[in-house]
Design a protein around this motif. Structure first.
Motif, PDB file in Angstrom:
ATOM      1  N   LEU A   1       0.695  -1.284   0.006  1.00  0.00           N
ATOM      2  CA  LEU A   1      -0.279  -0.047   0.079  1.00  0.00           C
ATOM      3  C   LEU A   1       0.676   1.117  -0.130  1.00  0.00           C
ATOM      4  N   THR A   2       2.208   0.986   0.095  1.00  0.00           N
ATOM      5  CA  THR A   2       3.133   2.497   0.139  1.00  0.00           C
ATOM      6  C   THR A   2       4.037   2.265  -1.074  1.00  0.00           C
ATOM      7  N   THR A   3       4.888   1.172  -0.802  1.00  0.00           N
ATOM      8  CA  THR A   3       5.946   1.394  -1.819  1.00  0.00           C
ATOM      9  C   THR A   3       5.839   0.947  -3.101  1.00  0.00           C
ATOM     10  N   THR A   4       4.795  -0.054  -3.221  1.00  0.00           N
ATOM     11  CA  THR A   4       4.304  -0.548  -4.651  1.00  0.00           C
ATOM     12  C   THR A   4       3.665   0.700  -5.394  1.00  0.00           C
ATOM     13  N   PRO A   5       2.616   1.394  -4.929  1.00  0.00           N
ATOM     14  CA  PRO A   5       2.192   2.372  -5.661  1.00  0.00           C
ATOM     15  C   PRO A   5       3.205   3.351  -6.061  1.00  0.00           C
ATOM     16  N   MET A   6       4.200   3.928  -5.046  1.00  0.00           N
ATOM     17  CA  MET A   6       5.252   4.853  -5.289  1.00  0.00           C
ATOM     18  C   MET A   6       6.210   4.168  -6.605  1.00  0.00           C
ATOM     19  N   LEU A   7       6.529   2.881  -6.405  1.00  0.00           N
ATOM     20  CA  LEU A   7       7.332   2.308  -7.610  1.00  0.00           C
ATOM     21  C   LEU A   7       6.775   2.388  -8.917  1.00  0.00           C
ATOM     22  N   CYS A   8       5.253   2.063  -8.947  1.00  0.00           N
ATOM     23  CA  CYS A   8       4.476   2.130 -10.270  1.00  0.00           C
ATOM     24  C   CYS A   8       4.557   3.437 -10.815  1.00  0.00           C
ATOM     25  N   ALA A   9       4.236   4.582 -10.020  1.00  0.00           N
ATOM     26  CA  ALA A   9       4.219   5.807 -10.356  1.00  0.00           C
ATOM     27  C   ALA A   9       5.642   6.387 -10.892  1.00  0.00           C
ATOM     28  N   LEU A  10       6.742   5.548 -10.519  1.00  0.00           N
ATOM     29  CA  LEU A  10       8.028   5.879 -10.712  1.00  0.00           C
ATOM     30  C   LEU A  10       8.619   5.199 -11.892  1.00  0.00           C
ATOM     31  N   LEU A  11       8.282   4.039 -11.947  1.00  0.00           N
ATOM     32  CA  LEU A  11       8.877   3.031 -12.941  1.00  0.00           C
ATOM     33  C   LEU A  11       7.758   2.658 -14.185  1.00  0.00           C
ATOM     34  N   LEU A  12       6.695   2.761 -13.885  1.00  0.00           N
ATOM     35  CA  LEU A  12       5.836   2.285 -15.195  1.00  0.00           C
ATOM     36  C   LEU A  12       5.685   3.573 -16.222  1.00  0.00           C
ATOM     37  N   LYS A  13       5.432   3.196 -17.292  1.00  0.00           N
ATOM     38  CA  LYS A  13       5.162   4.140 -18.502  1.00  0.00           C
ATOM     39  C   LYS A  13       3.751   4.195 -18.710  1.00  0.00           C
ATOM     40  N   PRO A  14       3.312   5.453 -19.482  1.00  0.00           N
ATOM     41  CA  PRO A  14       2.043   5.554 -19.939  1.00  0.00           C
ATOM     42  C   PRO A  14       1.797   4.257 -20.970  1.00  0.00           C
ATOM     43  N   HIS A  15       0.451   3.964 -21.103  1.00  0.00           N
ATOM     44  CA  HIS A  15       0.163   2.816 -22.020  1.00  0.00           C
ATOM     45  C   HIS A  15       0.507   3.045 -23.510  1.00  0.00           C
ATOM     46  N   ASP A  16       0.400   4.463 -23.910  1.00  0.00           N
ATOM     47  CA  ASP A  16       0.682   4.616 -25.337  1.00  0.00           C
ATOM     48  C   ASP A  16       2.254   4.816 -25.495  1.00  0.00           C
ATOM     49  N   GLN A  17       3.109   4.670 -24.672  1.00  0.00           N
ATOM     50  CA  GLN A  17       4.582   4.891 -24.540  1.00  0.00           C
ATOM     51  C   GLN A  17       5.085   3.552 -24.650  1.00  0.00           C
ATOM     52  N   GLU A  18       4.357   2.393 -24.111  1.00  0.00           N
ATOM     53  CA  GLU A  18       4.774   1.072 -23.986  1.00  0.00           C
ATOM     54  C   GLU A  18       5.235   0.448 -25.452  1.00  0.00           C
ATOM     55  N   ARG A  19       6.296  -0.333 -25.849  1.00  0.00           N
ATOM     56  CA  ARG A  19       6.439  -0.945 -26.773  1.00  0.00           C
ATOM     57  C   ARG A  19       6.745  -2.470 -26.481  1.00  0.00           C
ATOM     58  N   HIS A  20       5.928  -3.210 -27.000  1.00  0.00           N
ATOM     59  CA  HIS A  20       6.042  -4.759 -26.712  1.00  0.00           C
ATOM     60  C   HIS A  20       6.670  -5.719 -27.791  1.00  0.00           C
TER      61      HIS A  20
END
Length: 849
Positions: A290-309
């Motif tokens: 509830l603390t570290t995981t949301p923080m890391l998501c906001a920091l490390l994840l990219k917007p969906h339109d910028q993801e390249r798979h």
């Protein structure tokens, strides 16, 4: 030598008096001069046999009679009727016990460090060595559990990666594993807990579901990212939406351990540390998610339109979409035929109860600790010399087995009755021997059967042995009597009846009431006329045959005894009594035959008591593949068939008694866990109905666990029971995730229950599958583990893996059906109370949930 004594007109009392007066150790005072003080010291003690030989016993015909004239004096051991062997060599066995609460590995290390010093202080022809070390298997077992823990962590990370398919995304929930484990170690340190099999086993299980909360959070955040949100907004909204679900999952999981924490007795003490360790790991993982995981998501994840798979990601996504589509079709069919699924749920409950009575039951899994104990039980009239010869034969047989590393054995007063001897057997490491410990025990039993006149019974040493007497076999049944006559009659009958039961082996009794007695019947009138009283007779007999301690030699650190008895040739048979003389009137030596006659009879070698009542304990081992529950039932039936009188009371003792207590309490323990979870969920949801929906997932887990035990021939032991209780906490998270989202959809989108639960199942399918697979693979190394201590861990892993596989297949369909039926039941109750249900209004389209 009584004959030589009589030739000088002396008796045993004269020798005893001379020896008693030979040593003194009293204060002597000081001598003072004008300037100095001298402490007085004398040579008032004799320390070696050569110093006793010239000791004056008496004067006869003006000539001195010395001790060497009538006796053989030697430096020897205090009890000549004892024997100790290391393999086949004479030895002295020293057993070291640790203090309660001391760390056994640290204690053993410090004792081993002293061995070279001890060796340097004893003669060079005496070898001092460690022949049995209990920590050898403990160290190996802890090492194996550490490897299991690392494998569990790796498998969980692989599962998360296979579902998320992104190193960056996988890193976020993976952080919860080391943070939770390190934090748990810190709390264990504060509580004074140690790293042992149970705590490491708890941590290995914890790795499978400390990532659950983080997975649920990151999956919900990722769903909002796919809807077009920016990472920061998605993290805030996703954590807000899923926060209550995470708290519900974690708190209800911790609630499962409340009954374990409140358990009393040895079982409660054993598993309290296990429960606290798991609870702390779960609590820390909840905070991290509830603390570290949301923080890391906001920091490390990219917007969906910028993801390249890449191509692999797209291919795996198509596979998952196909699985999700298949689930959508089958779920739709199930909800259209909900009555069939309701019947299947009811049948699952019935099947769980049936399997509970079918699965063999036990207390603790039988461990291969690499150590065995053996007890030699000879005929009750056996002599000390014969017992020493029998023990030497058995030691040679056992030490020659290729699986045996060494054997130490001893007979005499420290081994119990004169017809008993004990063995401690150390086996070679698992990788250096063939066969299980039960196979080795069976092989040694067959080999030892060649020795006539005695029985050698083996039992595998277990890390946990609860109470009871020290008996030849592992399990005990005690028969108590209000009177000794009934006990003496019925105990042998029950012994023979139990010996005939299939699956029960090595059945022996500690009833020792058939020893031989050489009874001296003396004529009191004749003895009185000769000036002899009973005290004089008893004293003479004990001085002759009792290894009487007649004097003490004191040194600075130790004290040693002077022991007197007749020459061994005179105590080889009762005929030696005719050489014994007793001092009469005026010091005349009177032969025993003058006023006594010999009457052979029998006598108990030992009279055992349980509490204040005489008792006979029958000990037994289990044949391979036989459960303790089946053996207990057969023995109870045998006692009923025998028809023992009301004056006798039979009960199990030790481990068997603890097993019976567990059988009485295990159902209550499961019910208490269910009640605790229901209360916690009821408080969280403020509902009586929704907790029932969540708990409806549990029968399927019980069926899976019990079926897995049947398939892999695992008993329903205490370890398996703990696994089933853990399943109560693990499995219900599927229902929690479904119901939370169904309620949210009903509340926000105003959809009817059928549409809400269907949509919740589809949205939560991925995190449900991920968390279940993570918990399953976290327990898989325990279920498939080998090596030292694996017997203790395997039932826990099998119960968890089997329960998760079966429940995952079933609860994805049963939970929505139960949810709908209970919702209809809720509406029916509201109509009975006169409440009108709130109408469901259509809601505008929304990009949210």
């Amino acid at each position: 030598n009584p004959s030589l004594l009589n030739s000088f007109g002396l008796g045993m009392a004269d020798v005893k008096t001379a020896l008693s007066n030979a040593n003194a150790n009293r204060p002597k005072g000081d001598v003072e001069t004008a300037n100095h003080t001298y402490a007085l010291a004398t040579t008032d003690q004799l320390f070696k046999a050569r110093e006793y030989r010239p000791l004056l016993v008496a004067y006869r015909h003006g000539a001195p009679v010395r001790l060497s004239d009538v006796a053989t004096v030697s430096d020897s051991i205090e009890d000549v009727r004892t024997v100790g062997l290391y393999d086949t060599q004479p030895a002295i066995l020293m057993i070291v016990f640790r203090q309660p609460g001391a760390n056994i590995i640290d204690t053993v290390d410090r004792v081993r460090a002293l061995v070279p010093q001890f060796q340097a202080e004893i003669p060079a022809d005496i070898k001092m060595s460690v022949v049995m070390d209990r920590t050898t298997t403990i160290r190996a077992s802890v090492h194996d559990v550490q490897i299991t823990l690392l494998v569990s962590i790796c498998l969980v990370i692989v599962v998360v990666f296979l579902f998320l398919r992104s190193p960056r995304t996988t890193f976020i929930p993976t952080v919860a594993v080391p943070v939770s484990l390190v934090g748990t170690f810190g709390v264990m340190y504060l509580f004074g807990y140690s790293i042992d099999n149970l705590s490491l086993m708890a941590l290995a299980i914890a790795t499978g579901f400390v990532v659950d909360d983080a997975i649920v959070v990151i999956e919900n955040i990722a769903r909002h990212l796919e809807a077009g949100m920016r990472p920061f907004e998605a993290a805030l909204l996703g954590a807000k939406e899923i926060g209550f679900t995470v708290v519900s999952i974690s708190v209800s999981l911790v609630a499962v351990f409340i009954p374990i924490l409140l358990m009393s007795g040895i079982v409660g003490r054993l598993f309290r540390e296990f429960a606290v360790t798991l609870s702390v790991a779960i609590g820390i993982s909840m905070v991290v998610s509830l603390t570290t995981t949301p923080m890391l998501c906001a920091l490390l994840l990219k917007p969906h339109d910028q993801e390249r798979h890449g191509r692999l990601y797209r291919a795996s996504e198509r596979v998952f979409d196909w699985i999700l589509g298949a689930y959508e079709l089958t779920l739709g069919w199930v909800m259209r035929h909900s009555a069939l699924m309701l019947v299947a749920t009811i049948l699952t409950v019935i099947f769980t109860v049936l399997l509970y009575f079918i699965v063999p039951s036990g207390f603790f899994p039988q461990q291969d600790t690499g150590r065995m104990m053996g007890q030699v039980i000879a005929d009750q009239d056996v002599s000390a010399q014969a017992m020493a010869h029998i023990l030497a034969q058995y030691a040679e047989i056992v030490s020659s087995d290729p699986a045996v590393d060494n054997v130490v054995a001893f007979a005499g007063s420290n081994a119990g009755a004169i017809n008993s001897a004990r063995m401690f057997i150390a086996l070679k490491p698992l990788e250096q021997r063939q066969g299980t410990i039960d196979q080795i025990r069976t092989r040694l039993t067959k080999a030892a059967a060649r020795v006539p006149g005695a029985l050698l019974v083996f039992q595998a040493v277990q890390d946990l042995r609860i109470g009871g007497h020290s008996t030849a076999s592992q399990y005990q049944y005690t028969l108590q009597g209000d009177n000794l006559a009934d006990l003496s009659h019925f105990a042998p009958l029950l012994l023979e009846k139990i010996r005939k039961l299939p699956g029960i082996v090595d059945v022996v009794s500690d009833q020792q009431n058939r020893g031989l007695a050489a009874t001296l019947v003396y004529d009191r009138a004749t003895a009185a006329r000769l000036g002899i009283n009973p005290q004089t007779i008893d004293s003479t007999l004990y001085s002759s045959f009792g290894q009487s301690q007649v004097s003490t030699m004191y040194e600075q650190l130790n004290q040693y005894h002077v022991v007197m008895e007749v020459d061994p040739q005179f105590w080889q048979s009762p005929d030696g009594l005719q050489h014994i003389y007793v001092p009469g009137r005026n010091g005349a030596q009177v032969p025993l035959s003058a006023f006594t006659h010999y009457a052979p009879s029998t006598t108990p070698l030992a009279v055992n008591h349980s509490g204040q009542f005489p008792s006979a304990t029958i000990s037994f081992n289990l044949a391979p593949g036989v459960s303790l529950g089946a053996a207990v039932s057969e023995i109870e039936q045998a006692e009923r068939d025998l028809g023992v009188p009301a004056s006798l009371h039979g009960s199990f003792a030790g481990t068997a008694q603890a097993f019976q207590d567990l059988k009485l309490s295990e159902i209550l323990l499961v019910i208490a866990a269910l009640v605790a979870v229901y209360i916690v969920l009821g408080v969280l949801y403020e509902s009586y109905i929704h907790p029932i929906t969540i708990l409806s997932t549990l029968p399927s887990a019980g069926v899976g666990a019990l079926l897995a035990m049947l398939v892999f021939n695992v008993e329903l032991s205490l370890i398996s029971l703990i696994g089933i209780i853990l399943l109560i906490g693990i499995v219900k998270k599927n229902a929690i995730m479904m119901i939370d989202f169904a309620l949210l959809i009903e509340r926000q989108e105003h959809k009817p229950p059928e549409q809400a639960i269907f949509k919740a199942c589809m949205l939560r399918f991925r995190p449900i599958t991920m968390t279940t697979m993570a918990a399953l693979f976290g327990g898989l190394p325990l279920a498939l583990g080998t090596g030292n201590g694996a017997e203790l861990r395997r039932p826990l892993g099998i119960a968890i893996v089997g329960g998760l596989i079966f429940s995952q297949m079933l609860t994805l369909y049963t939970t929505p059906v139960i949810y709908l039926y209970l919702d209809r039941l809720r509406l029916w109750f509201e109509r009975l109370r006169g409440h009108r249900p709130t109408p469901v209004l259509p809601a505008p389209a929304s990009p949210g949930v």
